[in-house]
Motif scaffolding. Structure first.
Motif, PDB file in Angstrom:
ATOM      1  N   ALA A 136      -1.337  12.741 -12.511  1.00  0.00           N
ATOM      2  CA  ALA A 136      -0.045  12.087 -12.308  1.00  0.00           C
ATOM      3  C   ALA A 136      -0.103  10.617 -12.707  1.00  0.00           C
ATOM      4  O   ALA A 136       0.798  10.105 -13.391  1.00  0.00           O
ATOM      5  CB  ALA A 136       0.375  12.217 -10.845  1.00  0.00           C
ATOM      6  N   SER A 137      -1.159   9.937 -12.303  1.00  0.00           N
ATOM      7  CA  SER A 137      -1.263   8.505 -12.594  1.00  0.00           C
ATOM      8  C   SER A 137      -1.381   8.253 -14.094  1.00  0.00           C
ATOM      9  O   SER A 137      -0.801   7.298 -14.624  1.00  0.00           O
ATOM     10  CB  SER A 137      -2.464   7.905 -11.857  1.00  0.00           C
ATOM     11  N   ARG A 138      -2.094   9.112 -14.798  1.00  0.00           N
ATOM     12  CA  ARG A 138      -2.241   8.927 -16.239  1.00  0.00           C
ATOM     13  C   ARG A 138      -0.928   9.196 -16.971  1.00  0.00           C
ATOM     14  O   ARG A 138      -0.612   8.528 -17.976  1.00  0.00           O
ATOM     15  CB  ARG A 138      -3.365   9.821 -16.768  1.00  0.00           C
ATOM     16  N   LEU A 139      -0.175  10.162 -16.491  1.00  0.00           N
ATOM     17  CA  LEU A 139       1.139  10.421 -17.088  1.00  0.00           C
ATOM     18  C   LEU A 139       2.059   9.213 -16.902  1.00  0.00           C
ATOM     19  O   LEU A 139       2.723   8.772 -17.841  1.00  0.00           O
ATOM     20  CB  LEU A 139       1.770  11.667 -16.459  1.00  0.00           C
ATOM     21  N   VAL A 140       2.075   8.691 -15.673  1.00  0.00           N
ATOM     22  CA  VAL A 140       2.964   7.564 -15.369  1.00  0.00           C
ATOM     23  C   VAL A 140       2.546   6.329 -16.153  1.00  0.00           C
ATOM     24  O   VAL A 140       3.382   5.620 -16.727  1.00  0.00           O
ATOM     25  CB  VAL A 140       2.969   7.274 -13.853  1.00  0.00           C
ATOM     26  N   HIS A 163       4.747   3.053  -8.429  1.00  0.00           N
ATOM     27  CA  HIS A 163       4.155   1.714  -8.396  1.00  0.00           C
ATOM     28  C   HIS A 163       2.990   1.563  -9.370  1.00  0.00           C
ATOM     29  O   HIS A 163       2.554   0.448  -9.658  1.00  0.00           O
ATOM     30  CB  HIS A 163       3.673   1.393  -6.979  1.00  0.00           C
ATOM     31  N   LEU A 164       2.478   2.665  -9.903  1.00  0.00           N
ATOM     32  CA  LEU A 164       1.344   2.592 -10.817  1.00  0.00           C
ATOM     33  C   LEU A 164       1.743   2.027 -12.178  1.00  0.00           C
ATOM     34  O   LEU A 164       0.912   1.492 -12.908  1.00  0.00           O
ATOM     35  CB  LEU A 164       0.736   3.992 -11.001  1.00  0.00           C
ATOM     36  N   PHE A 165       3.013   2.157 -12.511  1.00  0.00           N
ATOM     37  CA  PHE A 165       3.500   1.609 -13.774  1.00  0.00           C
ATOM     38  C   PHE A 165       4.938   1.148 -13.571  1.00  0.00           C
ATOM     39  O   PHE A 165       5.888   1.803 -14.001  1.00  0.00           O
ATOM     40  CB  PHE A 165       3.437   2.664 -14.884  1.00  0.00           C
ATOM     41  N   PRO A 166       5.129   0.017 -12.886  1.00  0.00           N
ATOM     42  CA  PRO A 166       6.482  -0.455 -12.546  1.00  0.00           C
ATOM     43  C   PRO A 166       7.177  -1.093 -13.752  1.00  0.00           C
ATOM     44  O   PRO A 166       7.368  -2.304 -13.807  1.00  0.00           O
ATOM     45  CB  PRO A 166       6.206  -1.465 -11.435  1.00  0.00           C
ATOM     46  N   GLN A 167       7.551  -0.269 -14.736  1.00  0.00           N
ATOM     47  CA  GLN A 167       8.104  -0.798 -15.980  1.00  0.00           C
ATOM     48  C   GLN A 167       9.364  -1.628 -15.747  1.00  0.00           C
ATOM     49  O   GLN A 167       9.538  -2.693 -16.343  1.00  0.00           O
ATOM     50  CB  GLN A 167       8.418   0.358 -16.940  1.00  0.00           C
TER      51      GLN A 167
END
Length: 321
Positions: A274-278, A304-308
């Motif tokens: 999931a984190s790698r996808l995000v 929150h792992l990738f708050p674009q």
């Protein structure tokens, strides 16, 4: 003069009681199906005999719910009647669970399992009214633990050099697909389509996924290579037991010096996917479908792992932009 009973033995007992009452001239209220309060064991038997949502039969959580309630059976006694179970006894059981090291989350599941059984008993006449149940405890918000690329390398290398090649392949597929352990253990050769590059996920033990849905998961190149080798003469693609998987992962944790990291569990492989996808910029709705979440709220844990959106907002405030 019929009444609903959870088991045949209970029905025979009730029949004998009613016949005796008639023999001595005692008035029998045939309208009441709860002429005799069920025992805790009878309530469990009834709940297990009924399909979801009324009971547990066929549910993906049937085994774990039964395991949770077995603790109550041991603590309170299988023959205790539901009418004897009050708030004080339930609180004492919860304290015993605490003493065994059960987390607040686990105790909540046990309380919910007991509550479910008692609701079934009330519905079917095995109990007059529910006792007051404890409030569910505030659960610890666990850190989303995922494997770094270095940790992934260490895990796979340890498994490879010690000849645990099946487990090495299993962990690799978990990381690249985000499947749950039980889902992958249940994947059969006919569920894998190398031509389209997807795996059909039917869930744990053929009972459906966690939310009861079927989904398809894309395969990466290395997953496709692994699955291609496992499509012949197998009932399931990975002929591993859940206990084999658990013991192998615990061994890896020990070897990596992470036995004390309570979040470094096998489920971290799902978090890793999931984190790698995000982080790659995949939208949360797509991640939701990939992982098979029933609600976007669950997927939002990874936002929150990738708050674009937040990064774009920060750039808007930067005078240099």
């Amino acid at each position: 003069m019929t009444a609903t009973c959870p088991t045949h033995a209970a029905a025979k007992t009730m029949e004998a009681e009613l016949r005796h009452a008639l023999h001595i001239g005692k008035e029998v209220d045939s309208r009441r199906s709860h002429a005799r309060t069920w025992t805790l064991q009878e309530a469990l038997d009834k709940t297990l005999s009924m399909p979801k949502p009324e009971g547990w039969r066929g549910a993906s959580y049937e085994k774990i719910a039964t395991l949770h309630i077995e603790g109550a059976l041991l603590f309170m006694g299988r023959a205790i009647t539901l009418g004897e179970i009050d708030r004080d006894l339930i609180d004492a059981w919860c304290r015993a669970c605490e003493a065994k090291g059960n987390s607040d989350a686990t105790i909540n599941r046990k309380i919910s399992a007991l509550s479910k059984m008692m609701k079934v008993a009330v519905e079917y006449g095995g109990l007059d009214a529910m006792p007051k149940m404890p409030r569910l405890r505030k659960e610890r918000v666990s850190r989303i633990r995922f494997l770094t690329h270095d940790e992934e390398f260490q895990v796979l290398e340890l498994l490879r050099v010690t000849g645990r090649t099946d487990m090495e392949a299993f962990v690799t597929v978990l990381i690249d697909t985000g499947m749950r352990r039980g889902e992958l253990l249940n994947v059969r050769p006919q569920d894998v389509d190398l031509e389209t590059g997807v795996i059909m996920v039917y869930g744990t033990e053929g009972k459906g996924t966690k939310n009861g849905r079927i989904r398809s998961v894309p395969m990466t190149a290395r997953v496709k290579a692994i699955m291609a080798e496992r499509l012949c003469n197998r009932v399931t693609c990975f002929e591993l037991k859940a206990s084999d998987v658990r013991h192998a992962w615990d061994w890896v944790r020990q070897k990596m010096g992470l036995a004390g990291d309570r979040d470094f569990v096998l489920h971290a492989c799902r978090h890793t996917c999931a984190s790698r996808l995000v982080r790659a910029g995949v939208s949360l709705p797509v991640v939701k479908e990939w992982l098979g979440h029933s609600s976007i709220t669950t997927t939002m844990r990874y936002a929150h792992l990738f708050p674009q959106d937040l990064m774009n907002a920060a750039r808007a405030l930067d005078p240099g932009e």
